[in-house]
Design a protein around this motif. Sequence first.
Motif, PDB file in Angstrom:
ATOM      1  N   ASN A  10       0.833  -1.211   0.000  1.00 23.54           N
ATOM      2  CA  ASN A  10       0.000   0.000   0.000  1.00 23.54           C
ATOM      3  C   ASN A  10       0.868   1.261   0.000  1.00 23.54           C
ATOM      4  N   THR A  11       1.851   1.272  -0.861  1.00 25.94           N
ATOM      5  CA  THR A  11       2.822   2.361  -0.862  1.00 25.94           C
ATOM      6  C   THR A  11       3.059   2.862  -2.287  1.00 25.94           C
ATOM      7  N   VAL A  12       3.119   4.175  -2.403  1.00 25.76           N
ATOM      8  CA  VAL A  12       3.471   4.834  -3.657  1.00 25.76           C
ATOM      9  C   VAL A  12       4.797   5.548  -3.448  1.00 25.76           C
ATOM     10  N   TYR A  13       5.649   5.469  -4.443  1.00 23.64           N
ATOM     11  CA  TYR A  13       6.973   6.076  -4.362  1.00 23.64           C
ATOM     12  C   TYR A  13       7.097   7.193  -5.388  1.00 23.64           C
ATOM     13  N   LEU A  14       7.670   8.292  -4.968  1.00 25.29           N
ATOM     14  CA  LEU A  14       7.971   9.404  -5.870  1.00 25.29           C
ATOM     15  C   LEU A  14       9.487   9.456  -6.023  1.00 25.29           C
ATOM     16  N   HIS A  15       9.943   9.126  -7.218  1.00 23.87           N
ATOM     17  CA  HIS A  15      11.371   9.121  -7.506  1.00 23.87           C
ATOM     18  C   HIS A  15      11.729  10.459  -8.132  1.00 23.87           C
ATOM     19  N   MET A  16      12.594  11.188  -7.463  1.00 28.28           N
ATOM     20  CA  MET A  16      12.937  12.547  -7.891  1.00 28.28           C
ATOM     21  C   MET A  16      14.398  12.589  -8.326  1.00 28.28           C
ATOM     22  N   ASN A  17      14.606  12.965  -9.569  1.00 26.94           N
ATOM     23  CA  ASN A  17      15.948  13.019 -10.133  1.00 26.94           C
ATOM     24  C   ASN A  17      16.277  14.442 -10.578  1.00 26.94           C
ATOM     25  N   ASP A  18      17.569  14.704 -10.757  1.00 25.16           N
ATOM     26  CA  ASP A  18      18.027  16.010 -11.219  1.00 25.16           C
ATOM     27  C   ASP A  18      17.384  17.128 -10.395  1.00 25.16           C
ATOM     28  N   LEU A  19      17.460  16.999  -9.103  1.00 23.28           N
ATOM     29  CA  LEU A  19      16.803  17.961  -8.231  1.00 23.28           C
ATOM     30  C   LEU A  19      17.457  19.331  -8.321  1.00 23.28           C
ATOM     31  N   LYS A  20      16.630  20.357  -8.184  1.00 19.02           N
ATOM     32  CA  LYS A  20      17.061  21.740  -8.293  1.00 19.02           C
ATOM     33  C   LYS A  20      16.741  22.462  -6.987  1.00 19.02           C
ATOM     34  N   PRO A  21      17.440  23.535  -6.689  1.00 19.58           N
ATOM     35  CA  PRO A  21      17.130  24.288  -5.463  1.00 19.58           C
ATOM     36  C   PRO A  21      15.664  24.702  -5.396  1.00 19.58           C
ATOM     37  N   GLU A  22      15.042  24.981  -6.521  1.00 22.08           N
ATOM     38  CA  GLU A  22      13.633  25.373  -6.516  1.00 22.08           C
ATOM     39  C   GLU A  22      12.690  24.219  -6.207  1.00 22.08           C
ATOM     40  N   ASP A  23      13.209  23.005  -6.098  1.00 18.97           N
ATOM     41  CA  ASP A  23      12.395  21.872  -5.664  1.00 18.97           C
ATOM     42  C   ASP A  23      12.292  21.808  -4.138  1.00 18.97           C
ATOM     43  N   THR A  24      13.008  22.666  -3.451  1.00 18.58           N
ATOM     44  CA  THR A  24      12.958  22.696  -1.996  1.00 18.58           C
ATOM     45  C   THR A  24      11.550  23.035  -1.520  1.00 18.58           C
ATOM     46  N   ALA A  25      10.989  22.165  -0.690  1.00 19.72           N
ATOM     47  CA  ALA A  25       9.616  22.336  -0.214  1.00 19.72           C
ATOM     48  C   ALA A  25       9.286  21.205   0.749  1.00 19.72           C
ATOM     49  N   VAL A  26       8.129  21.310   1.371  1.00 18.83           N
ATOM     50  CA  VAL A  26       7.547  20.172   2.087  1.00 18.83           C
ATOM     51  C   VAL A  26       6.690  19.412   1.082  1.00 18.83           C
ATOM     52  N   TYR A  27       6.919  18.126   0.996  1.00 17.83           N
ATOM     53  CA  TYR A  27       6.214  17.278   0.038  1.00 17.83           C
ATOM     54  C   TYR A  27       5.147  16.462   0.763  1.00 17.83           C
ATOM     55  N   TYR A  28       3.964  16.442   0.159  1.00 16.24           N
ATOM     56  CA  TYR A  28       2.824  15.757   0.735  1.00 16.24           C
ATOM     57  C   TYR A  28       2.258  14.752  -0.262  1.00 16.24           C
ATOM     58  N   CYS A  29       1.758  13.645   0.249  1.00 21.90           N
ATOM     59  CA  CYS A  29       0.923  12.797  -0.582  1.00 21.90           C
ATOM     60  C   CYS A  29      -0.515  12.902  -0.076  1.00 21.90           C
ATOM     61  N   ALA A  30      -1.434  12.654  -0.975  1.00 23.32           N
ATOM     62  CA  ALA A  30      -2.852  12.750  -0.674  1.00 23.32           C
ATOM     63  C   ALA A  30      -3.586  11.639  -1.405  1.00 23.32           C
ATOM     64  N   ALA A  31      -4.729  11.267  -0.867  1.00 17.89           N
ATOM     65  CA  ALA A  31      -5.515  10.185  -1.465  1.00 17.89           C
ATOM     66  C   ALA A  31      -6.979  10.575  -1.539  1.00 17.89           C
ATOM     67  N   ASP A  32      -7.631  10.098  -2.569  1.00 23.43           N
ATOM     68  CA  ASP A  32      -9.064  10.328  -2.700  1.00 23.43           C
ATOM     69  C   ASP A  32      -9.701   9.216  -3.498  1.00 23.43           C
ATOM     70  N   PHE A  33     -10.919   8.854  -3.109  1.00 30.15           N
ATOM     71  CA  PHE A  33     -11.642   7.782  -3.792  1.00 30.15           C
ATOM     72  C   PHE A  33     -12.323   8.273  -5.058  1.00 30.15           C
ATOM     73  N   ASN A  34     -12.799   9.499  -5.066  1.00 31.62           N
ATOM     74  CA  ASN A  34     -13.635   9.985  -6.160  1.00 31.62           C
ATOM     75  C   ASN A  34     -12.878  10.735  -7.254  1.00 31.62           C
ATOM     76  N   LEU A  35     -11.746  11.285  -6.929  1.00 27.69           N
ATOM     77  CA  LEU A  35     -11.029  12.087  -7.898  1.00 27.69           C
ATOM     78  C   LEU A  35     -10.337  11.218  -8.934  1.00 27.69           C
ATOM     79  N   SER A  36     -10.315  11.702 -10.165  1.00 26.96           N
ATOM     80  CA  SER A  36      -9.567  11.044 -11.227  1.00 26.96           C
ATOM     81  C   SER A  36      -8.164  11.597 -11.287  1.00 26.96           C
ATOM     82  N   CYS A  37      -7.252  10.762 -11.744  1.00 26.95           N
ATOM     83  CA  CYS A  37      -5.891  11.236 -11.994  1.00 26.95           C
ATOM     84  C   CYS A  37      -5.880  11.804 -13.404  1.00 26.95           C
ATOM     85  N   ASP A  38      -5.922  13.129 -13.491  1.00 28.85           N
ATOM     86  CA  ASP A  38      -5.869  13.807 -14.777  1.00 28.85           C
ATOM     87  C   ASP A  38      -5.298  15.201 -14.566  1.00 28.85           C
ATOM     88  N   SER A  39      -5.359  16.006 -15.599  1.00 29.53           N
ATOM     89  CA  SER A  39      -4.720  17.325 -15.519  1.00 29.53           C
ATOM     90  C   SER A  39      -5.381  18.244 -14.502  1.00 29.53           C
TER      91      SER A  39
END
Length: 129
Positions: free
Chosen positions: A77-106
């Motif tokens: 029950n785990t999702v992984y976010l693989h981050m490559n070529d990281l830049k200083p502007e990628d500095t942030a707090v990263y969150y994952c979220a889940a929802d039953f009704n939402l579609s994965c789209d734009s």
Amino acid sequence: EVQLVESGGGLVQAGGSLTLSCAASGFTFDDHTIGWFRQAPGQEREGLTCVSISNRYTYFEDSVKGRFTLSSDNAKNTVYLHMNDLKPEDTAVYYCAADFNLSCDSDFGRAAGSYFDYWGQGTQVTVSS
């Protein structure tokens, strides 16, 4: 009890890589869309990418397309976010979220992700120049 727990954040030099984990419990993992977001100090929360666990469809925002990838381990029950070529502007707090009704789209990141029902506590990623 529904829980999302992120881990894997840390300090990395520009050009480096990190893998974040989002471990889910308390709900049927396979039926949900998982999104990854980040929030830098003084900025609005930003949607980065999502995955529909049932059909493995993924979507990436332009800001991370080509640098970030996703994988999942349904047995854990785990999702992984693989981050490559990281830049200083990628500095942030990263969150994952889940929802039953939402579609994965734009539109997954609209309203700063406020439509997602469940959120993790976040993990800090700091990229030094």
